[in-house]
Each structure stands twice: as C-alpha cells, then as structure tokens.
Design a protein around this motif. Structure first.
Motif, PDB file in Angstrom:
ATOM      1  N   LEU A   1       0.820  -1.221   0.000  1.00 49.06           N
ATOM      2  CA  LEU A   1       0.000   0.000   0.000  1.00 49.06           C
ATOM      3  C   LEU A   1       0.851   1.268   0.000  1.00 49.06           C
ATOM      4  CD1 LEU A   1      -2.590  -0.987   2.799  1.00 49.06           C
ATOM      5  CD2 LEU A   1      -2.464  -1.815   0.446  1.00 49.06           C
ATOM      6  N   ASN A   2       2.020   1.205  -0.604  1.00 50.98           N
ATOM      7  CA  ASN A   2       2.968   2.319  -0.489  1.00 50.98           C
ATOM      8  C   ASN A   2       2.444   3.614  -1.093  1.00 50.98           C
ATOM      9  OD1 ASN A   2       5.674   0.983   0.519  1.00 50.98           O
ATOM     10  ND2 ASN A   2       4.732  -0.426  -0.931  1.00 50.98           N
ATOM     11  N   GLY A   3       1.844   3.525  -2.279  1.00 49.56           N
ATOM     12  CA  GLY A   3       1.343   4.737  -2.910  1.00 49.56           C
ATOM     13  C   GLY A   3       0.207   5.366  -2.131  1.00 49.56           C
ATOM     14  N   ALA A   4      -0.702   4.541  -1.603  1.00 46.77           N
ATOM     15  CA  ALA A   4      -1.819   5.072  -0.819  1.00 46.77           C
ATOM     16  C   ALA A   4      -1.301   5.742   0.451  1.00 46.77           C
ATOM     17  CB  ALA A   4      -2.794   3.954  -0.480  1.00 46.77           C
ATOM     18  N   LYS A   5      -0.327   5.130   1.100  1.00 47.35           N
ATOM     19  CA  LYS A   5       0.237   5.736   2.309  1.00 47.35           C
ATOM     20  C   LYS A   5       0.894   7.076   1.982  1.00 47.35           C
ATOM     21  CE  LYS A   5       1.105   1.246   4.522  1.00 47.35           C
ATOM     22  NZ  LYS A   5       2.147   0.246   4.886  1.00 47.35           N
ATOM     23  N   LEU A   6       1.563   7.128   0.840  1.00 46.74           N
ATOM     24  CA  LEU A   6       2.195   8.383   0.426  1.00 46.74           C
ATOM     25  C   LEU A   6       1.143   9.445   0.159  1.00 46.74           C
ATOM     26  CD1 LEU A   6       4.738   9.963  -0.533  1.00 46.74           C
ATOM     27  CD2 LEU A   6       4.295   9.003  -2.827  1.00 46.74           C
ATOM     28  N   PHE A   7       0.092   9.092  -0.572  1.00 48.29           N
ATOM     29  CA  PHE A   7      -0.929  10.079  -0.908  1.00 48.29           C
ATOM     30  C   PHE A   7      -1.624  10.607   0.336  1.00 48.29           C
ATOM     31  CE2 PHE A   7      -5.248  11.392  -1.786  1.00 48.29           C
ATOM     32  CZ  PHE A   7      -5.081  12.299  -2.817  1.00 48.29           C
ATOM     33  N   PHE A   8      -2.131   9.718   1.167  1.00 48.42           N
ATOM     34  CA  PHE A   8      -2.916  10.176   2.317  1.00 48.42           C
ATOM     35  C   PHE A   8      -2.041  10.726   3.436  1.00 48.42           C
ATOM     36  CE2 PHE A   8      -5.775   7.247   0.125  1.00 48.42           C
ATOM     37  CZ  PHE A   8      -6.859   8.097  -0.050  1.00 48.42           C
ATOM     38  N   GLY A   9      -0.743  10.510   3.332  1.00 46.48           N
ATOM     39  CA  GLY A   9       0.155  11.112   4.306  1.00 46.48           C
ATOM     40  C   GLY A   9       0.683  12.470   3.900  1.00 46.48           C
ATOM     41  N   GLN A  10       0.772  12.741   2.576  1.00 45.31           N
ATOM     42  CA  GLN A  10       1.455  13.946   2.127  1.00 45.31           C
ATOM     43  C   GLN A  10       0.720  14.779   1.082  1.00 45.31           C
ATOM     44  OE1 GLN A  10       5.545  13.217   0.983  1.00 45.31           O
ATOM     45  NE2 GLN A  10       5.809  11.607   2.526  1.00 45.31           N
ATOM     46  N   ALA A  11      -0.156  14.195   0.298  1.00 40.35           N
ATOM     47  CA  ALA A  11      -0.759  14.937  -0.816  1.00 40.35           C
ATOM     48  C   ALA A  11      -1.715  16.006  -0.312  1.00 40.35           C
ATOM     49  CB  ALA A  11      -1.493  13.982  -1.746  1.00 40.35           C
ATOM     50  N   PRO A  12      -1.636  17.229  -0.800  1.00 39.83           N
ATOM     51  CA  PRO A  12      -2.570  18.280  -0.369  1.00 39.83           C
ATOM     52  C   PRO A  12      -4.008  17.967  -0.755  1.00 39.83           C
ATOM     53  CG  PRO A  12      -1.194  19.032  -2.214  1.00 39.83           C
ATOM     54  CD  PRO A  12      -0.618  17.734  -1.741  1.00 39.83           C
ATOM     55  N   GLU A  13      -4.207  17.203  -1.824  1.00 38.29           N
ATOM     56  CA  GLU A  13      -5.568  16.853  -2.241  1.00 38.29           C
ATOM     57  C   GLU A  13      -6.285  15.982  -1.214  1.00 38.29           C
ATOM     58  OE1 GLU A  13      -3.156  17.514  -5.981  1.00 38.29           O
ATOM     59  OE2 GLU A  13      -2.886  16.403  -4.096  1.00 38.29           O
ATOM     60  N   ALA A  14      -5.536  15.297  -0.367  1.00 37.96           N
ATOM     61  CA  ALA A  14      -6.167  14.412   0.611  1.00 37.96           C
ATOM     62  C   ALA A  14      -7.088  15.168   1.558  1.00 37.96           C
ATOM     63  CB  ALA A  14      -5.099  13.658   1.407  1.00 37.96           C
ATOM     64  N   SER A  15      -6.752  16.415   1.852  1.00 32.12           N
ATOM     65  CA  SER A  15      -7.569  17.205   2.779  1.00 32.12           C
ATOM     66  C   SER A  15      -8.840  17.743   2.121  1.00 32.12           C
ATOM     67  CB  SER A  15      -6.750  18.362   3.340  1.00 32.12           C
ATOM     68  OG  SER A  15      -6.371  19.254   2.290  1.00 32.12           O
ATOM     69  N   ARG A  16      -8.936  17.643   0.810  1.00 33.04           N
ATOM     70  CA  ARG A  16     -10.095  18.163   0.086  1.00 33.04           C
ATOM     71  C   ARG A  16     -11.168  17.107  -0.137  1.00 33.04           C
ATOM     72  NH1 ARG A  16      -9.415  19.920  -5.123  1.00 33.04           N
ATOM     73  NH2 ARG A  16     -11.432  20.898  -4.731  1.00 33.04           N
ATOM     74  N   ILE A  17     -10.854  15.851   0.150  1.00 33.64           N
ATOM     75  CA  ILE A  17     -11.774  14.749  -0.160  1.00 33.64           C
ATOM     76  C   ILE A  17     -12.896  14.685   0.868  1.00 33.64           C
ATOM     77  CG2 ILE A  17     -11.967  12.229  -0.339  1.00 33.64           C
ATOM     78  CD1 ILE A  17      -9.075  12.217  -1.351  1.00 33.64           C
ATOM     79  N   GLY A  18     -14.111  14.471   0.378  1.00 33.47           N
ATOM     80  CA  GLY A  18     -15.251  14.272   1.265  1.00 33.47           C
ATOM     81  C   GLY A  18     -15.842  12.882   1.171  1.00 33.47           C
ATOM     82  N   ALA A  19     -15.583  12.191   0.056  1.00 32.13           N
ATOM     83  CA  ALA A  19     -16.085  10.830  -0.141  1.00 32.13           C
ATOM     84  C   ALA A  19     -15.164  10.117  -1.117  1.00 32.13           C
ATOM     85  CB  ALA A  19     -17.512  10.843  -0.679  1.00 32.13           C
TER      86      ALA A  19
END
Length: 575
Positions: free
Chosen positions: A178-196
C-alpha cells in the motif's frame, strides 16, 4: 408424493434464484449510450493496461503511466504525479519477486482533478492502483479498477451540472504494501479536500462486483449505494467479516481520515488472482460492468449533491439476488427474531411434545457437527494438512465447492428424515438457529440478518400453516423455502469463494438455513427400510465423491494459474 413434488419445486426455485444472484449483469457494448458505463468501452482500456506485466519500477509500468496520464488529460482533468522512492522493505519484496537487486525503485502516484463549479466543496475521489505483480498482465488486479475509473471519468466529463471536483488517485506500490496510498494520504494536499471516496479492487477474474467494505458509521453511505446502484451487489455481512479479517487494500490508508467510503471488488474466477493468465481475454466483462456502473452511479449522485454522505449509525444492507437492495436499522433484527420465535412457538405449542422438540434441536446440532467434521477432515485430505501454495488453493476453490456440496448433502441424507414427529420437530430444528441468531444480533447486529430474516420468514410460514392450513399456506411455504434456499445457496457459494481454501466448514451455516427452510416439505412419514437403504447408499456415493475430489486437489499438479513469483509454481505444496 405431494410433499416430494413441493420439495423439488422449492429446490428448483432456490437454484434459479442462486444462479440469478451470483451472475453479474450483461456487459454493455462499446456503442452504448454515452451517459452509461460500458464494459465494452472499458475493455479497450483493459487491453492497453494489461498488454504486458507492469510491476512497479519496470519500463512497462512507466509506459503505462504515460498512457494513463494522456487519457486523463484528454478528458479534461488537471493532473500531476506524486513521487518518492519505495522504502527498503517494499523494495526487497519487489526485488525478490523479480529476481533483481535494484538499489532504488521509484514510487509514482498519478493524481488528477476534474474541476466542478464550486471548487470549495469537498471533492469526490475515485481510487485504484495501476501497478501489477511481477509476471501477471493484471487485467483484473487492478486493470479492471483503473479501466472502470477511466470509463467513469469519460461519462462524468460530459456532465455539465457537476457541483464539486472529482479527484482520481491511481496509486503505485499497492502490491508491495500500500505504499502509494500511504504516500498520498500522508502527504498529498488533495487528501484534505476529499469528502467521499470509492476504491476499486479485485481478487480473481470475475463474478459479482461486491461492496465489501465501507467507512465506519455507514448508514448514509449504505443508503446512497442502495438508492443508486443499477445492479447492486453487496452486504453488511461482508463488511462485518472484512472488518475482522487482517486483509488490507488502499482504502485502509484512507479510512482514518473519516471520509465516507465504499470499497468494491470481485473475487470470482479465483485462480486468476496475480496469475500469468490474468489477461484481458480471461476477464469477466459482466464483473467489469457491475463494478463500473456502481462506481459511476455513486459518483454521479455525489457530484451533483449539495452535501456528501455523513456519519450515521451502521445499518443492515444487502442485495436481493442482484435485483435491488434492502436496508434497515439494525434493531429490526430483534423484531424478525421475535417473529421467528413466535411462529415456530405457535407450531410447537399447538401439540407440544418435549421429546419431539428436543429431538429436532439435537438433529440440527448433529447435522452441524457431522457436516463440520466431515468438511474439516476432507479439507485436510485435500492437502491442507501441510504447507500449501496460496494461489494453487485459490485455483482449487471450484473443486472445494463441489466437495463441500457433496459432503453437505450426504450429511443431510444420513441425519435428516423420518419426519413422523411433524411440525414440533420442525420447531425444534429451528431452535438452534433462533438462538444463534439472537447471539449474532447481540454481538454483530448488522450481520445477523443472515439468520434473522430466514427465521422470520420460516416462522411466518409455519404460523400460517398452523392457523389456516390448506393450499395457500403451502404455496407460501414453498415460496419461502425457495427464496431462503436460494439465498443459502448464494451465501454458501460466496463464503467458499472467500475462505473456502482454509475454512470450508463455513458451508455449515448456509446448510443449516436451507435444511430448516426445506424441513416442512419433507415426507410426513418415516421412510421404509428400502427408502432408508437408498438414502444411505446415495450418501455413501456422495461422500465417496467428496473424498475423490479432495484427493484430486491434493494430488493434482500445480495449476497453470499460480503466480509466476510463487516458489511453488514448480514445487507443489511449498510456500
């Protein structure tokens, strides 16, 4: 004779419903209406994605990344990559599978945004992983998920009334932890914009594309799925089972953020999991259709909604043979169990016989013990008594299902019959299921419908027969027996697909449900010695067949579908 004919009719209804409930919808052709999800169009993407194996860090993986970015860009999405390096443990896994010794392996996510009218609203995210395992074209895992997202975005890009952004997350490195998912939800600014968030996965090459996991407090999320899915597939039983298993998908990294979330996967054609034969030609297009159309329906509903699903108490939900979805508050399970207790209680009290009641309960418990014991021993005989290859066991699931079916029917023939005690014994056989349902309702209320609903239907039919005996009552009994038996067949099929290689004993649960439903239709008199001898002979034949299938699994050569990186593709029985 009348009971025998009704019994056969109920079994035929059950088989027909089970086939209906386990068959994905018809795939739409490539020339289907533009507003619809088309498996035919998505297969064009699958053909490109799965033209060759594309593990992380390979040249084919880089070429695929370029293709996916071109496709998303052509649909009007604004995109970029998120880049890092695989951590040492994941790099070691990838090197072990490929036989290489790379000092560094790039980890590259693709992040793309389709803008909506109001960029301040929480966004809807669609996620799948675009890496595959070494040696597999990965048409299903996760070519089907990626292609479903591309076809969904094609449909959404032409929709002019989108309120909110749609974020596409194509992760790298899922197959190595799950390396890419961990990277995205740990660092990507878009992660804070998601609602669903909708995540797409597979473990196989076809079958129903089930909603098997949701976010916590899923009431609103489950209701939206039930209201939008064209051919729904999913149950709160599956979400409960998955919650207690150690399995992970990319969604695992997202759930701590509190998004409303849905996770879809199909697990049919299990031998194709991570297989070198997981080619586009071997992908079930009906499964792809069902995965994509549920994704598109959810996304389309959310991009135009003023608000996204929030958190509300978990509810019971399940599809009814793929035709529509039912959902209700978990406390209704107590009402259903009360109806079951009342209906069977009425039957037993009209001519109460303690011996008959206890005899029925003992017979049901004997059936459970006998079937579970037989399946346990047969599983050991099939090769589970020593080290096994996981992928080879997955390929054996269809044979293990036949083994379980033969053993279950044989146990019924040996232990169920001779119904001279009538309706009271019927109530006795239902008693263990009613008590188990009550325990289930207390500790896992969103999963208890698996017993509560059959017991409510069976109790209602029993009460009608007791109060107004006659043709209509028996018509209701046959209908209930057919519906419940069909559900039991479908449940058994799904459970054995999920955990059959390690726990075929789970088939005892649907066996109990089916026997309880069919009990009223069994002959009303004790079989003659000749009929008993015939039943026993048939049981012996079925048990011999189950033993033969078990030995076939044990002694057969490794399946051609075994993952290429698995050591036991050459040495059967080793890990």
């Amino acid at each position: 004779m009348k009971s025998a004919k009704l019994l056969v009719l109920a079994l035929l209804i059950g088989v027909a419903l089970a086939i209906l409930g386990t068959t994905p919808p018809r795939p739409l052709a490539a020339d289907a209406a533009g507003k619809d999800f088309s498996a035919g169009r998505a297969m064009i993407e699958v053909a490109r994605i799965a033209r060759a194996p594309h593990p992380s860090g390979s040249a084919e993986h880089a070429a695929l990344r370029g293709y996916l970015m071109d496709r998303l860009g052509a649909l009007g999405l604004v995109l970029h990559t998120q880049e890092a390096l695989f951590p040492d443990d994941a790099r070691a896994t990838l090197n072990h599978r490929s036989g290489e010794s790379r000092a560094q392996i790039p980890l590259v996510n693709i992040v793309a945004v389709l803008p909506g009218r109001d960029r301040t609203l929480p966004a809807v995210a669609l996620m799948a992983h675009y890496d595959g395992v070494w040696g597999s074209p990965a048409a299903a895992d996760d070519g089907a998920g990626v292609a479903s997202i591309l076809e969904t975005m094609r449909a959404l890009s032409g929709q002019r009334d989108r309120r909110r952004d749609v974020i596409v997350i194509l992760t790298d490195g899922e197959e190595a932890g799950l390396n890419g998912a961990k990277l995205f939800f740990g660092q990507a600014p878009e992660a804070s914009r998601i609602g669903a968030l909708v995540n797409l996965e597979t473990r196989g090459g076809g079958g129903k594309a089930n909603l098997f996991q949701t976010s916590a407090m899923n009431g609103d999320a489950a209701r939206l799925w039930a209201a939008t899915a064209p051919h729904p597939a999913g149950t709160s039983l599956a979400t409960f089972i998955y919650s207690v298993l150690p399995n992970d998908t990319d969604l695992t990294a997202a759930l701590p953020h509190g998004y409303a979330a849905w996770n879809f996967a199909f697990i049919g054609r299990p031998g194709l999991y991570h297989s070198p034969l997981a080619t586009p030609a071997n992908l079930d297009q009906g499964a792809l259709q069902q995965m994509g159309e549920q994704t598109l329906a959810l996304a389309r509903a959310m991009v135009t909604a003023p608000e996204l699903p929030g958190q509300s108490p978990d509810i019971v939900f399940f599809d009814v043979f793929g035709l529509f979805a039912l959902h209700y508050a978990a406390w209704w399970g107590w009402v259903m169990l009360a109806l079951g207790f009342a209906g069977y209680g009425l039957v037993s009290l009209r001519r109460f016989e303690v011996r008959a009641l206890l005899g029925g309960a003992v017979r049901m418990l004997g059936l459970v013990a006998g079937a579970a014991g037989a399946l346990y021993l047969l599983n050991l005989l099939s090769g589970a008594d020593g080290p096994v290859n996981y992928y080879d066991r997955l390929a054996a699931i269809p044979r293990l299902q036949i083994m379980a079916c033969c053993a279950g029917v044989a146990t019924v023939l040996l232990l169920v019959g001779g119904k001279q005690d009538g309706a009271v014994r019927e109530a006795g056989m239902a008693l263990p299921l009613l008590l188990a349902g009550a325990a289930f309702q207390a500790f896992a209320p969103t999963a208890a419908y698996v017993l509560a609903l059959p017991m409510a239907l069976g109790g209602a039919a029993a009460a009608v027969r007791a109060l107004r005996p006659g043709g209509p009552a028996w018509a209701m009994t046959v209908a209930v027996a057919g519906i419940v038996t069909g559900y039991a067949f479908m449940l058994g099929y799904a459970l054995l697909q999920a955990v059959g290689p390690t726990m075929p004993m789970v088939a005892v649960l649907p066996l109990m449900i089916a026997v309880c439903a069919l009990e009223p239709l069994l002959p009303q008199t004790k079989p003659s010695s000749g009929r008993m001898a015939a039943r026993h002979a048939m049981a012996v034949v079925l048990l011999a067949g189950a033993i033969g299938v078990s030995l076939w699994v044990r002694l057969d050569s490794p399946s051609a579908t075994v993952a290429a990186y698995s050591d036991s593709n050459k040495n059967h029985g080793t890990t």
